[in-house]
Design a protein around this motif. Structure first.
Motif, mmCIF file in Angstrom:
data_model
loop_
_atom_site.group_PDB
_atom_site.id
_atom_site.type_symbol
_atom_site.label_atom_id
_atom_site.label_comp_id
_atom_site.label_asym_id
_atom_site.label_seq_id
_atom_site.Cartn_x
_atom_site.Cartn_y
_atom_site.Cartn_z
ATOM 1 N N ASP A 264 42.426 37.773 41.772
ATOM 2 C CA ASP A 264 41.002 37.705 41.431
ATOM 3 C C ASP A 264 40.806 36.779 40.245
ATOM 4 O OD1 ASP A 264 39.915 39.319 43.358
ATOM 5 O OD2 ASP A 264 40.065 41.155 42.185
ATOM 6 N N LEU A 265 39.668 36.077 40.229
ATOM 7 C CA LEU A 265 39.257 35.291 39.072
ATOM 8 C C LEU A 265 38.154 36.067 38.370
ATOM 9 C CD1 LEU A 265 39.326 32.705 37.372
ATOM 10 C CD2 LEU A 265 37.583 31.760 38.897
ATOM 11 N N VAL A 266 38.406 36.455 37.113
ATOM 12 C CA VAL A 266 37.429 37.224 36.339
ATOM 13 C C VAL A 266 36.858 36.333 35.250
ATOM 14 C CG1 VAL A 266 37.093 39.193 34.819
ATOM 15 C CG2 VAL A 266 38.603 39.394 36.800
ATOM 16 N N ILE A 267 35.522 36.199 35.219
ATOM 17 C CA ILE A 267 34.839 35.433 34.168
ATOM 18 C C ILE A 267 34.394 36.432 33.109
ATOM 19 C CG2 ILE A 267 32.928 33.890 33.643
ATOM 20 C CD1 ILE A 267 33.023 32.953 36.542
ATOM 21 N N HIS A 268 35.078 36.412 31.982
ATOM 22 C CA HIS A 268 34.880 37.421 30.935
ATOM 23 C C HIS A 268 34.020 36.840 29.807
ATOM 24 C CE1 HIS A 268 35.753 40.590 28.056
ATOM 25 N NE2 HIS A 268 36.323 41.287 29.031
ATOM 26 N N HIS A 269 33.063 37.631 29.309
ATOM 27 C CA HIS A 269 32.165 37.148 28.263
ATOM 28 C C HIS A 269 32.887 36.880 26.957
ATOM 29 C CE1 HIS A 269 32.411 41.489 27.374
ATOM 30 N NE2 HIS A 269 32.124 41.158 26.127
ATOM 31 N N LYS A 270 34.052 37.516 26.756
ATOM 32 C CA LYS A 270 34.766 37.369 25.486
ATOM 33 C C LYS A 270 36.011 36.506 25.617
ATOM 34 C CE LYS A 270 36.784 40.145 21.742
ATOM 35 N NZ LYS A 270 37.063 41.508 21.268
ATOM 36 N N PHE A 271 36.795 36.749 26.678
ATOM 37 C CA PHE A 271 38.095 36.097 26.800
ATOM 38 C C PHE A 271 38.087 34.886 27.737
ATOM 39 C CE2 PHE A 271 38.928 40.632 25.961
ATOM 40 C CZ PHE A 271 39.535 40.490 24.721
ATOM 41 N N GLY A 272 36.960 34.572 28.367
ATOM 42 C CA GLY A 272 36.907 33.432 29.276
ATOM 43 C C GLY A 272 37.493 33.775 30.636
ATOM 44 N N ASP A 273 37.687 32.738 31.473
ATOM 45 C CA ASP A 273 38.203 32.939 32.819
ATOM 46 C C ASP A 273 39.644 33.448 32.765
ATOM 47 O OD1 ASP A 273 35.815 31.931 33.440
ATOM 48 O OD2 ASP A 273 36.514 30.108 34.428
ATOM 49 N N ARG A 274 39.929 34.446 33.583
ATOM 50 C CA ARG A 274 41.271 35.014 33.631
ATOM 51 C C ARG A 274 41.669 35.225 35.078
ATOM 52 N NH1 ARG A 274 41.002 40.006 29.480
ATOM 53 N NH2 ARG A 274 43.253 39.987 29.752
ATOM 54 N N GLN A 275 42.881 34.817 35.428
ATOM 55 C CA GLN A 275 43.410 34.998 36.768
ATOM 56 C C GLN A 275 44.228 36.288 36.789
ATOM 57 O OE1 GLN A 275 42.604 32.500 38.930
ATOM 58 N NE2 GLN A 275 43.379 33.597 40.707
ATOM 59 N N LEU A 276 43.896 37.193 37.699
ATOM 60 C CA LEU A 276 44.552 38.492 37.743
ATOM 61 C C LEU A 276 45.260 38.689 39.077
ATOM 62 C CD1 LEU A 276 41.728 40.788 36.287
ATOM 63 C CD2 LEU A 276 43.598 39.707 35.039
ATOM 64 N N ALA A 277 46.492 39.185 39.022
ATOM 65 C CA ALA A 277 47.194 39.650 40.222
ATOM 66 C C ALA A 277 46.821 41.121 40.404
ATOM 67 C CB ALA A 277 48.697 39.478 40.067
ATOM 68 N N VAL A 278 46.370 41.472 41.616
ATOM 69 C CA VAL A 278 45.834 42.804 41.866
ATOM 70 C C VAL A 278 46.675 43.500 42.934
ATOM 71 C CG1 VAL A 278 43.818 44.146 42.557
ATOM 72 C CG2 VAL A 278 43.512 42.025 41.297
ATOM 73 N N LYS A 279 47.136 44.709 42.640
ATOM 74 C CA LYS A 279 47.823 45.539 43.624
ATOM 75 C C LYS A 279 47.049 46.840 43.771
ATOM 76 C CE LYS A 279 51.992 48.274 44.461
ATOM 77 N NZ LYS A 279 53.280 48.758 43.902
ATOM 78 N N SER A 280 46.697 47.179 45.016
ATOM 79 C CA SER A 280 46.013 48.443 45.276
ATOM 80 C C SER A 280 46.895 49.301 46.176
ATOM 81 C CB SER A 280 44.650 48.189 45.936
ATOM 82 O OG SER A 280 44.787 47.434 47.124
#
Length: 754
Positions: free
Chosen positions: A110-126
């Motif tokens: 997932d690509l998360v656009i964070h108001h504080k830390f900026g864009d972050r690429q996350l590996a997600v396991k469910s």
């Protein structure tokens, strides 16, 4: 009266049970606090959802990746679509429902656009947790950026940002394949800037690089969507024009480029008028492969140079796209020699070779050796040496040294030390030539001492120069972007040093700098991977800590249960190994063995240690411990379904077990193994309500119930384990009381507490 006494006794017993339950709830609260601390200690984000995907719990890391502002209290209880509305649009919501339904984990990014830390690429396991869902997120932004930087370094020119020669060849090969399949034409244009060297000499290489970038930008503005403009090297550019109608299409583009170059380029407040010479080769008439088309376009470009520059010309090759004859090729190549440096073509080949090495390895030392060997053995220098700052930035060290073969056995003997081991502090007293090199200037001297003293004594310098018969000594700065990190030192037997020679050496220095940069990027990526591995080890250690804490809580309340769990874990692992299970699965079975009775924290101690038979009410309390254990463990993110196995370890193959009455394949293999190990340990060791029955009684009992209560394969593996004298001798305890036959009845059913 008797009824009244009986009721009063029952009331007291109920009050005692209620008090014990209150104490158990307190212990449960403490266990939950431990679990909460554990969740927050996990480096990766962890969130737990119920079967309807409402948020149940999340740790601090997961909260920090949420781009919305509400705190944890504002998120708990909310549906996952309220927290992340885009999950429905992207299809991720349906995937999560599928995980809950099937139990099969899902991996994604997932690509998360964070108001504080900026864009972050996350590996997600469910993954499924109980009846709900667990989601683990790991921040891989650094790894992705390092991988993109390495990929860009391999396929794009670092000056202009255009595709480099390697990427150009790949795209031309693909374009030729498509042109052949669709029976279409394509053109290759070879552009060379006119009098570029004069600009470099007058304004410096920094201005020359800016001009190359401006030229690349201007050429890009003429390209269609499927066209390619690449930097071939130096001041040369290549264009691929696929799907053209004929030569007139390429001719029109060449005229537009020549017209655009009449507009001056603005560089550092200077108006620069630059023209270009263009050679054009077309497929299939001028060649049918990459090398032939590029070579023929190159020859056509030099025909333009011969006729006065600032124009274009098509290649006039032999029939059916044959490569031009060798005499024509040699004549075209000979026109490139505009200076007396006789090794220019060899230098170009060396540059091509070393560039390939840089793209193919992250070992800067290998690149340095290729450079020094090439300078000596291909270009005729007497010696070549590369010095760089070490990793600590405190010392200069020799990274590569090459000598002519006739000198190698003599120099160390004459000097009394090895040049390859030369090392000196960064703040050493450098001579003027070396100080100039460290400021980014190329230095040429007639005597070796001018560049080597005081790093090497004057006597040693004199000995070296006399032995090698050198005439010129050159120091070229080795830079990484704008910072000087070393130097290339060469000694030459030639009387003169040409401009082309110095340019070639500076280019090699830039290649060496690029090698350092590639090695640094690779090192950063490797360190990121190592950090990820360390994180995983930390998570594993944290899980181990949680297991020890939970196990110690049980042991503190009932020492028998603590020892029992350890023995069950040992036997279950031995059975799994006998069945040929993987090391990973056996490790999961070990964890289950250590925690399978954790649910007994809610069972009153008076019941656990009761010396006689227990009544039905007490038995119902005991039988609830698998469910309680499941509730405690379901919040822990184990790599194995530990909570579910603990829930099932009292289930039996024929459905007569508890608490859910599962049967056959509904019971996980790990639960069948753990359940059998639990029974063997309980029968063969002492219990508060009876003496030990012995291992032979236990093995006879599971053999009789093979295929009814217990999995046949698991029973066979257990018998094989005890057939080995080493395991049996460790298991057998001295001084066991001889059991009475009637006590064995408990093994036939599910009346045993364990």
């Amino acid at each position: 009266m008797n009824e009244f006494v009986k009721i009063r006794e029952q009331t007291r017993e109920s009050e005692g049970l209620q008090a014990e339950r209150n104490r158990s709830e307190k212990v449960m609260g403490e266990a939950n606090q431990i679990l909460n601390k554990f969740m927050d200690s996990v480096v990766d984000g962890l969130a737990l959802f119920d079967s309807e995907l409402n948020l149940v719990e999340m740790n601090r890391t997961a909260l920090s990746t949420n781009p919305r502002r509400p705190g944890k209290e504002g998120l708990l209880g909310k549906n996952i679509l309220e927290i992340a509305p885009d999950l429905k649009r992207t299809g991720r919501y349906d995937r999560y429902l599928e995980v809950i339904k099937t139990g099969k984990p899902f991996f994604g990014e997932d690509l998360v656009i964070h108001h504080k830390f900026g864009d972050r690429q996350l590996a997600v396991k469910s993954f499924k947790v109980g009846e709900g869902l667990g989601i683990v997120t790991a921040d891989i932004t650094g790894l992705r950026k390092a991988a993109e930087a390495i990929s860009r370094l391999a396929y794009y020119d670092h000056v202009t940002g255009l595709p480099n020669r390697m990427l150009f060849n790949d795209r031309l090969t693909l374009a030729l394949s498509q042109a052949h399949r669709k029976k279409q034409k394509l053109a290759v244009m070879f552009l060379d800037l006119d009098y570029f060297k004069s600009i470099n000499d007058a304004l410096g290489h920094s201005a020359g690089d800016k001009l190359l970038r401006a030229v690349g930008d201007r050429l890009r503005s003429f390209m269609r969507g499927g066209d390619t403009v690449a930097r071939f090297g130096g001041d040369e550019f290549l264009l691929i024009l696929p799907e053209i109608s004929g030569e007139e299409h390429a001719a029109r583009l060449a005229q537009r480029i020549l017209q655009a170059f009449r507009e001056p380029f603005m560089l550092n407040n200077h108006k620069l008028h630059v023209s270009t010479s263009i050679g054009i080769a077309t497929y299939p008439s001028d060649g049918k492969d990459t090398d032939t088309l590029v070579k023929n376009a190159d020859i056509a470009m030099y025909e333009v140079k011969k006729c006065g520059r600032n124009s274009y010309q098509f290649c006039s090759s032999g029939e059916d796209g044959e490569e031009l004859s060798e005499p024509e090729l040699c004549e075209a190549e000979s026109r490139q020699k505009e200076a007396p440096f006789p090794e220019e073509l060899a230098g170009l080949r060396l540059l091509q070779q070393i560039t390939g090495v840089v793209l193919g390895t992250f070992d800067s030392g290998n690149v340095f050796r290729q450079i020094t060997d090439g300078l000596v053995h291909c270009l005729g220098y007497t010696s070549a040496l590369i010095l760089t700052l070490d990793g600590g930035k405190k010392r200069f060290e020799v990274r590569a040294l090459s000598l002519q073969r006739r000198l190698s056995p003599q120099i160390d003997k004459k000097l009394g030390f090895s040049l390859g081991n030369l090392s000196f502090p960064k703040d050493s007293r450098l001579n003027g030539a070396m100080r100039s090199a460290m400021r980014g200037r190329v230095v040429v001297t007639k005597t070796l001492a001018e560049i080597a003293y005081p790093l090497i004594s004057r006597k040693a310098c004199s000995t070296l120069q006399e032995l090698a018969r050198t005439k010129n000594h050159i120091v070229v700065p080795l830079g990484l972007e704008t910072k000087m990190v070393g130097a290339i030192l060469v000694t030459s037997p030639r009387e003169q040093v040409s401009e082309q020679e110095l340019t070639m050496l500076q280019t090699l220095a830039r290649v060496a700098g690029q090698a350092i940069k590639s090695a640094d990027l690779h090192s950063q990526a490797r360190h990121s991977e190592e950090a990820l591995r360390r994180t995983l080890k930390t998570v594993r250690r944290t899980l181990e800590g949680a297991v020890r804490i939970l196990s110690s809580i049980v042991a503190a309340r009932d020492p028998y249960t603590g020892a029992h769990q350890q023995r069950v874990a040992n036997l279950a692992c031995a059975i799994g190994k006998e069945m040929g299970l993987s090391e990973e699965k056996i490790e999961g079975i070990r964890i289950v063995g250590l925690l399978h009775d954790v649910g007994k924290v809610v069972v009153p101690v008076e019941i656990l240690s009761k010396p006689g038979p227990i009544n039905p009410l007490e038995l119902s309390v005991v039988k609830d411990h698998p469910r309680v254990g499941y509730d405690i463990l379901m919040g822990l993110d184990f790599p194995w379904p530990v909570a579910e196995i603990v829930y099932q370890h009292h289930e039996r193959l024929d459905g007569s077990g508890y608490p859910r009455g599962l049967s056959g394949s509904e019971i996980l293999l790990e639960a069948r193994i753990s359940g059998l190990a639990d029974v063997v340990e309980a029968v063969s060791h002492h219990r508060p309500y009876r003496p030990a029955l012995g291992i032979d009684w236990a093995l006879d009992g599971i053999s009789r119930n093979r295929g009814t209560l217990y999995d046949p394969e698991v029973v066979d593996a257990c018998l094989a384990v005890f057939a080995k004298n080493g395991f049996r001798s460790r298991w057998t305890q001295k001084g066991m009381a001889k059991p009475k036959k009637i006590l064995f009845k408990g093994l036939q059913g599910v009346g045993l507490l364990d």
